[in-house]
Every structure is written in C-alpha cells, then in structure tokens.
Design a protein around this motif. Structure first.
Motif, PDB file in Angstrom:
ATOM      1  N   THR A   1      -1.471   4.930  -7.433  1.00 12.01           N
ATOM      2  CA  THR A   1      -0.905   4.537  -6.152  1.00 12.01           C
ATOM      3  C   THR A   1      -1.732   3.400  -5.583  1.00 12.01           C
TER       4      THR A   1
ATOM      5  N   TRP B   1      -1.231   5.336 -14.509  1.00  7.79           N
ATOM      6  CA  TRP B   1      -0.375   5.623 -13.367  1.00  7.79           C
ATOM      7  C   TRP B   1      -1.249   5.733 -12.131  1.00  7.79           C
TER       8      TRP B   1
ATOM      9  N   VAL C   1      -6.096   0.450  -7.115  1.00  3.39           N
ATOM     10  CA  VAL C   1      -5.191   1.540  -7.436  1.00  3.39           C
ATOM     11  C   VAL C   1      -5.977   2.846  -7.516  1.00  3.39           C
TER      12      VAL C   1
ATOM     13  N   LYS D   1       0.842  -1.190   0.000  1.00  5.55           N
ATOM     14  CA  LYS D   1       0.000   0.000   0.000  1.00  5.55           C
ATOM     15  C   LYS D   1       0.882   1.247   0.000  1.00  5.55           C
ATOM     16  N   GLY D   2       0.559   2.188  -0.884  1.00  2.00           N
ATOM     17  CA  GLY D   2       1.312   3.437  -0.976  1.00  2.00           C
ATOM     18  C   GLY D   2       2.348   3.457  -2.086  1.00  2.00           C
ATOM     19  N   ASP D   3       2.677   2.310  -2.672  1.00  2.00           N
ATOM     20  CA  ASP D   3       3.662   2.266  -3.762  1.00  2.00           C
ATOM     21  C   ASP D   3       3.064   2.852  -5.033  1.00  2.00           C
ATOM     22  N   LYS D   4       3.877   3.597  -5.763  1.00  5.17           N
ATOM     23  CA  LYS D   4       3.447   4.151  -7.045  1.00  5.17           C
ATOM     24  C   LYS D   4       3.729   3.122  -8.122  1.00  5.17           C
TER      25      LYS D   4
ATOM     26  N   SER E   1       7.660   0.704 -11.663  1.00  2.00           N
ATOM     27  CA  SER E   1       8.099   2.024 -12.096  1.00  2.00           C
ATOM     28  C   SER E   1       8.056   2.098 -13.620  1.00  2.00           C
TER      29      SER E   1
ATOM     30  N   THR F   1      -3.770   1.346  -3.140  1.00  2.00           N
ATOM     31  CA  THR F   1      -4.491   1.643  -1.894  1.00  2.00           C
ATOM     32  C   THR F   1      -4.887   0.375  -1.155  1.00  2.00           C
TER      33      THR F   1
END
Length: 109
Positions: free
Chosen positions: A67, A65, A78, A54-57, A96, A69
């Motif tokens: 993040t 694109w 996302v 959670k929180g990773d882009k 990435s 959740t």
C-alpha cells in the motif's frame, strides 16, 4: 548502341519508384499496427501511475504487494507489512494485479 537495352532501362526506372512506394506503405502499416498501439498503452500506464495516491494498493514489477504510504517525485514509499516500508521506482508499479498480468502478456508477444 544496341536498341534492345533501351526498353529494359525504362522498365527498371519505373520499378524503382514502385519499390519506394511499397517500402513507404510497409512502414505505414507497421506504424499503424505496431508502434501506435504500444505508444497509446504506454501513455495510459503513465497516466495511471501519476494518478496513484496515498492508500492505493499496488503490485511492483518484482511481485511485491503493498500500500502506498508516501508519493515522491520519482518514487513511492510502499508499506508491504505493518512497519515495513520500501521505496520503489514509479516505473515498476502497477495499480492492480490485472494491470501487471496484462503488461506481462504484452511483453511476451
């Protein structure tokens, strides 16, 4: 019986064995340079996806694109903008843009 055919038959039998050895060597080289590196790359991608939290882009395979959740068994939820959440399959997620570009280059080869 004609004696001129005996040396030809002996030569053909030995040639068959060397042909099998050449095929085995060709398959070995193919495995070493093509299949094995691809398997290693797939293993790295799988580990990377399992490590996402959670929180990773991320970037999806479709170019979205966002993040993360929520992490589920086979999907991620996302957030692509405030209040807009989508569910995506784990197999279509890159950590990435560099990972996405590298995978796209590998698929084009």
């Amino acid at each position: 019986m004609n004696l001129t055919f005996i040396p030809l038959q002996a030569a053909q039998q030995g040639g068959g064995m060397s042909g099998i050895i050449m095929i085995v060597l060709l398959l070995l080289v193919f495995w070493l340079f093509m299949i094995r590196p691809q398997q290693k790359r797939q293993k790295e991608i799988r580990k990377m996806r399992e490590a996402l939290t959670k929180g990773d882009k991320i970037v999806t395979a479709g170019g979205i694109w966002g993040t993360i959740t929520d992490v589920r068994e086979k999907t991620f939820v996302v957030e692509i903008t405030k209040g807009v959440n989508i569910t995506v399959d784990k197999g279509s997620v890159y950590a990435s843009p560099a990972d996405a570009a590298q995978d796209q280059q590998n698929q084009q080869k």
